[in-house]
Design a protein around this motif. Structure first.
Motif, PDB file in Angstrom:
ATOM      1  N   SER A 212       0.834  -1.204   0.000  1.00 11.53           N
ATOM      2  CA  SER A 212       0.000   0.000   0.000  1.00 11.53           C
ATOM      3  C   SER A 212       0.866   1.250   0.000  1.00 11.53           C
ATOM      4  O   SER A 212       0.599   2.211  -0.731  1.00 11.53           O
ATOM      5  N   GLU A 213       1.902   1.237   0.818  1.00  8.25           N
ATOM      6  CA  GLU A 213       2.821   2.380   0.881  1.00  8.25           C
ATOM      7  C   GLU A 213       3.518   2.584  -0.460  1.00  8.25           C
ATOM      8  O   GLU A 213       3.669   3.713  -0.936  1.00  8.25           O
ATOM      9  N   LYS A 214       3.917   1.480  -1.084  1.00  2.11           N
ATOM     10  CA  LYS A 214       4.569   1.564  -2.406  1.00  2.11           C
ATOM     11  C   LYS A 214       3.624   2.194  -3.427  1.00  2.11           C
ATOM     12  O   LYS A 214       4.035   3.034  -4.239  1.00  2.11           O
ATOM     13  N   PHE A 215       2.367   1.762  -3.404  1.00  2.00           N
ATOM     14  CA  PHE A 215       1.386   2.268  -4.361  1.00  2.00           C
ATOM     15  C   PHE A 215       1.205   3.775  -4.190  1.00  2.00           C
ATOM     16  O   PHE A 215       1.197   4.532  -5.170  1.00  2.00           O
ATOM     17  N   ILE A 216       1.053   4.196  -2.959  1.00  2.00           N
ATOM     18  CA  ILE A 216       0.846   5.625  -2.692  1.00  2.00           C
ATOM     19  C   ILE A 216       2.067   6.435  -3.085  1.00  2.00           C
ATOM     20  O   ILE A 216       1.962   7.502  -3.704  1.00  2.00           O
ATOM     21  N   GLU A 217       3.236   5.925  -2.747  1.00  2.00           N
ATOM     22  CA  GLU A 217       4.467   6.634  -3.092  1.00  2.00           C
ATOM     23  C   GLU A 217       4.623   6.749  -4.608  1.00  2.00           C
ATOM     24  O   GLU A 217       5.026   7.791  -5.135  1.00  2.00           O
ATOM     25  N   LEU A 218       4.257   5.697  -5.324  1.00  2.00           N
ATOM     26  CA  LEU A 218       4.377   5.692  -6.778  1.00  2.00           C
ATOM     27  C   LEU A 218       3.407   6.672  -7.417  1.00  2.00           C
ATOM     28  O   LEU A 218       3.768   7.406  -8.347  1.00  2.00           O
ATOM     29  N   HIS A 219       2.184   6.703  -6.926  1.00  2.00           N
ATOM     30  CA  HIS A 219       1.136   7.502  -7.574  1.00  2.00           C
ATOM     31  C   HIS A 219       0.992   8.913  -7.012  1.00  2.00           C
ATOM     32  O   HIS A 219       0.503   9.799  -7.701  1.00  2.00           O
ATOM     33  N   GLU A 220       1.411   9.119  -5.760  1.00  2.00           N
ATOM     34  CA  GLU A 220       1.245  10.442  -5.162  1.00  2.00           C
ATOM     35  C   GLU A 220       2.568  11.068  -4.733  1.00  2.00           C
ATOM     36  O   GLU A 220       2.604  12.165  -4.189  1.00  2.00           O
ATOM     37  N   HIS A 221       3.672  10.340  -4.958  1.00  2.00           N
ATOM     38  CA  HIS A 221       5.011  10.873  -4.741  1.00  2.00           C
ATOM     39  C   HIS A 221       5.242  11.384  -3.318  1.00  2.00           C
ATOM     40  O   HIS A 221       5.899  12.389  -3.098  1.00  2.00           O
ATOM     41  N   ARG A 222       4.675  10.713  -2.364  1.00  2.00           N
ATOM     42  CA  ARG A 222       4.966  11.066  -0.982  1.00  2.00           C
ATOM     43  C   ARG A 222       4.877   9.816  -0.114  1.00  2.00           C
ATOM     44  O   ARG A 222       4.198   8.851  -0.447  1.00  2.00           O
ATOM     45  N   LYS A 223       5.577   9.874   1.007  1.00  2.00           N
ATOM     46  CA  LYS A 223       5.703   8.691   1.840  1.00  2.00           C
ATOM     47  C   LYS A 223       5.416   9.051   3.301  1.00  2.00           C
ATOM     48  O   LYS A 223       5.651  10.163   3.727  1.00  2.00           O
ATOM     49  N   GLY A 224       4.946   8.071   4.057  1.00  2.00           N
ATOM     50  CA  GLY A 224       4.754   8.281   5.477  1.00  2.00           C
ATOM     51  C   GLY A 224       3.511   9.061   5.838  1.00  2.00           C
ATOM     52  O   GLY A 224       3.392   9.575   6.943  1.00  2.00           O
ATOM     53  N   LYS A 225       2.538   9.155   4.940  1.00  2.00           N
ATOM     54  CA  LYS A 225       1.345   9.963   5.180  1.00  2.00           C
ATOM     55  C   LYS A 225       0.123   9.109   5.507  1.00  2.00           C
ATOM     56  O   LYS A 225      -0.978   9.617   5.557  1.00  2.00           O
ATOM     57  N   ILE A 226       0.300   7.820   5.692  1.00  2.00           N
ATOM     58  CA  ILE A 226      -0.844   6.966   6.003  1.00  2.00           C
ATOM     59  C   ILE A 226      -0.715   6.454   7.435  1.00  2.00           C
ATOM     60  O   ILE A 226       0.380   6.367   7.980  1.00  2.00           O
ATOM     61  N   SER A 227      -1.864   6.142   8.042  1.00  2.00           N
ATOM     62  CA  SER A 227      -1.880   5.593   9.398  1.00  2.00           C
ATOM     63  C   SER A 227      -2.189   4.105   9.306  1.00  2.00           C
ATOM     64  O   SER A 227      -3.177   3.714   8.681  1.00  2.00           O
ATOM     65  N   ILE A 228      -1.348   3.293   9.926  1.00  2.00           N
ATOM     66  CA  ILE A 228      -1.437   1.840   9.779  1.00  2.00           C
ATOM     67  C   ILE A 228      -1.705   1.174  11.116  1.00  2.00           C
ATOM     68  O   ILE A 228      -1.040   1.471  12.116  1.00  2.00           O
ATOM     69  N   PHE A 229      -2.685   0.263  11.104  1.00  2.00           N
ATOM     70  CA  PHE A 229      -3.040  -0.508  12.286  1.00  2.00           C
ATOM     71  C   PHE A 229      -3.132  -1.976  11.881  1.00  2.00           C
ATOM     72  O   PHE A 229      -3.781  -2.307  10.885  1.00  2.00           O
ATOM     73  N   GLY A 230      -2.495  -2.832  12.649  1.00  2.00           N
ATOM     74  CA  GLY A 230      -2.544  -4.255  12.328  1.00  2.00           C
ATOM     75  C   GLY A 230      -2.544  -5.087  13.590  1.00  2.00           C
ATOM     76  O   GLY A 230      -2.249  -4.601  14.689  1.00  2.00           O
ATOM     77  N   GLN A 231      -2.878  -6.344  13.433  1.00  2.00           N
ATOM     78  CA  GLN A 231      -2.830  -7.272  14.557  1.00  2.00           C
ATOM     79  C   GLN A 231      -2.419  -8.645  14.048  1.00  2.00           C
ATOM     80  O   GLN A 231      -2.782  -9.045  12.942  1.00  2.00           O
ATOM     81  N   GLU A 232      -1.623  -9.333  14.860  1.00  2.00           N
ATOM     82  CA  GLU A 232      -1.129 -10.659  14.502  1.00  2.00           C
ATOM     83  C   GLU A 232      -1.108 -11.524  15.761  1.00  2.00           C
ATOM     84  O   GLU A 232      -0.678 -11.069  16.829  1.00  2.00           O
ATOM     85  N   SER A 233      -1.582 -12.757  15.646  1.00  2.00           N
ATOM     86  CA  SER A 233      -1.691 -13.624  16.826  1.00  2.00           C
ATOM     87  C   SER A 233      -0.403 -14.369  17.146  1.00  2.00           C
ATOM     88  O   SER A 233      -0.172 -14.740  18.297  1.00  2.00           O
TER      89      SER A 233
END
Length: 510
Positions: A212-233
């Motif tokens: 997702s970060e790669k896609f945004i960086e490629l299409h919008e030319h900026r990085k670190g602008k998304i908020s990410i939440f995940g969980q793993e057991s």
């Protein structure tokens, strides 16, 4: 791109030779831990050199931790820096040196506490091979544009090695890694934008977030602008996810625990859910008192598929979208409450698109899989067409190419075709007008779906593709088929006779 792929393959082949008799699941942490250590050391060293150059002008102290925190760079103490460790690669104490380095890094960087592997001193780990591995990873300095680019190379190498270890581990490895072509398809279909929130409640090693970060960086030319939440057991996989995201410079909140039992983000609402939860989990029991969560029906205890679906839908903000990988059975099962839940989801106008996937895409299962796409408030977002009470069906079951004896992969051409079809159907301003394509896609109405008992198998709706006529007449084809059948029957008869003769020779009569 070719040079990078060649580098990754060369490094993997060399590293795999050093594995000797060590199990891939164990060796994985040895290698990935060292790649991570090399990454944070390189990033630190680049900033260290910059601070040295500015020291006279600004008075900056290269050993001040705050100088690195301000730039979102991990501080690496002297005894953990790669140059120091590589100088000790041939020493018998190298295993303990690495363990001490990992401890020191965790003490100076709170976000890495409990994340890094620290078992390099164990007697069963060959220290000579460990030293050779350090020298091998230390050779990743191939950027012609300066060391800043080496971090990108290390990130790609880390990701490539995750995939290779998943392949080497088979079923077990697939639990932490979703093949790249599937992740890429999900991301390119959802087209995530910057300044958005992302969630994956079964995040494995974090591949969905990286893509997702790669896609945004490629299409919008900026990085670190998304908020990410995940969980793993799985605690081990949880650590891998944190390392994988850190090596890509991605900040994220990754919770540890069983998502369906112990949601670490109970109030969270996001713009995008991208997930590949475990297929057909049977050993769980739901809390039926959570009426808000099971709005579309209580999932049966024998299969978690519809528990996962409702959990992810519950995380979506008012105009949120989700792309989820599930077993094919989810499209048609009538076991217990599953059919009723699927009907409620459809009638609730949440299901946007269904994609049937080809076989042999996954490392951990041969169970046929599909993609579900959900959107909230489909009629009220000006960015998209009003596709309320319609569902797009895509048949990708014949796509992909075999990249090994047992593994299939979707090509970029496949991904482009599937994603563009969805975009043209969904977007208010499509690249070209959407048209149903026999054998591939169909936009079905709610009336069509009701007629099919709310079953969501694409083949129920997509028209058959007419086979092109060839030069062989129908009678000739039937004649050839008849000959083949006669030959097979003759072989079967001869085999039966041989069996009867053999049984007769030892006294059995038929």
């Amino acid at each position: 791109m070719t040079d990078r792929l060649q580098l990754e393959r060369t490094l993997w082949q060399a590293a795999d030779k050093l594995r000797s008799n060590m199990d891939a699941a164990e060796y994985k942490h040895v290698v990935l831990g060292l790649i991570f250590l090399k990454y944070i050391s390189d990033a630190f060293q680049e900033q260290y050199k910059k601070l040295q150059e500015e020291q006279l002008e600004t008075g900056a102290d290269p050993e001040d931790k705050d100088e690195y925190v301000a730039e979102r760079i991990f501080y690496v103490p002297p005894s953990a820096r790669w140059s120091w460790l590589q100088g000790r690669a041939k020493f018998p104490s190298i295993g303990k040196d690495i363990d001490d380095a990992m401890d020191a890094i965790e003490k100076d960087n709170a976000s890495l506490k409990g994340v890094l592997p620290k078992d390099y001193a164990r007697p069963t780990l060959d220290k000579q091979r460990l030293g050779e591995l350090i020298d091998l990873i230390g050779s990743i300095t191939l950027s012609s544009e300066g060391k800043g680019k080496d971090k990108d190379v290390l990130g790609e190498v880390f990701e490539y090695f995750l995939g290779q270890f998943a392949d080497a581990e088979g079923k077990k490895g697939g639990q932490f890694y979703t093949p790249g072509s599937i992740v890429k398809l999900l991301v390119e279909m959802l087209e995530p934008g910057a300044e958005k929130r992302f969630y994956d409640g079964a995040c494995g090693s974090g591949g969905m977030f990286v893509q997702s970060e790669k896609f945004i960086e490629l299409h919008e030319h900026r990085k670190g602008k998304i908020s990410i939440f995940g969980q793993e057991s799985n605690p081990t996989t949880h650590r891998l996810a944190k390392m994988n995201l850190a090596i890509r410079g991605i900040e994220a909140q990754i919770g540890l625990g069983d998502t369906l039992f112990n949601d670490q983000f109970p109030q969270l609402k996001v713009d995008y859910v991208i997930a590949n939860p475990p297929f057909n989990v049977s050993d769980y029991k739901i809390n039926t008192t959570e009426t808000e969560k099971w709005k579309y029906g209580n999932p049966p205890e024998g299969n978690a598929n519809f528990a996962w679906i409702q959990h992810f839908i519950n995380k979506l903000a008012p105009f949120g979208s989700a792309g989820i990988v599930l077993a094919n059975g989810s499209m048609s099962s009538e076991v217990a409450t599953e059919g009723e839940i699927r009907k409620a989801l459809i009638e609730g106008d949440l299901v946007d698109c269904m994609v049937a996937l080809p076989p042999q895409l996954f490392y951990n299962t041969q169970i046929p899989a599909c993609l579900w796409f959900f959107r909230r408030n489909r009629e009220g977002n000006s960015k998209f067409r009003n596709r309320s009470n319609e569902i797009l069906f895509i048949n990708a079951s014949e796509m992909g190419k075999m990249v090994s004896r047992k593994q299939r992969e979707l090509t970029q051409e496949d991904i482009d075709k599937i994603a563009s079809t969805y975009h043209n159907w969904r977007n208010a301003q499509p690249t070209e007008e959407y048209l149903d394509e026999p054998g591939f896609c169909k936009s079905a109405t709610i009336q069509d779906i009701r007629k099919n008992g709310h079953v969501l198998i694409p083949g129920r709706y997509i028209e058959f593709k007419k086979e092109e006529e060839d030069d062989v007449a129908f009678e000739d084809k039937m004649g050839t088929l008849t000959i083949l059948l006669r030959e097979q029957m003759q072989k079967s008869t001869e085999q039966d006779q041989k069996i009867k003769q053999s049984l007769a020779s030892i006294g059995y009569q038929i």
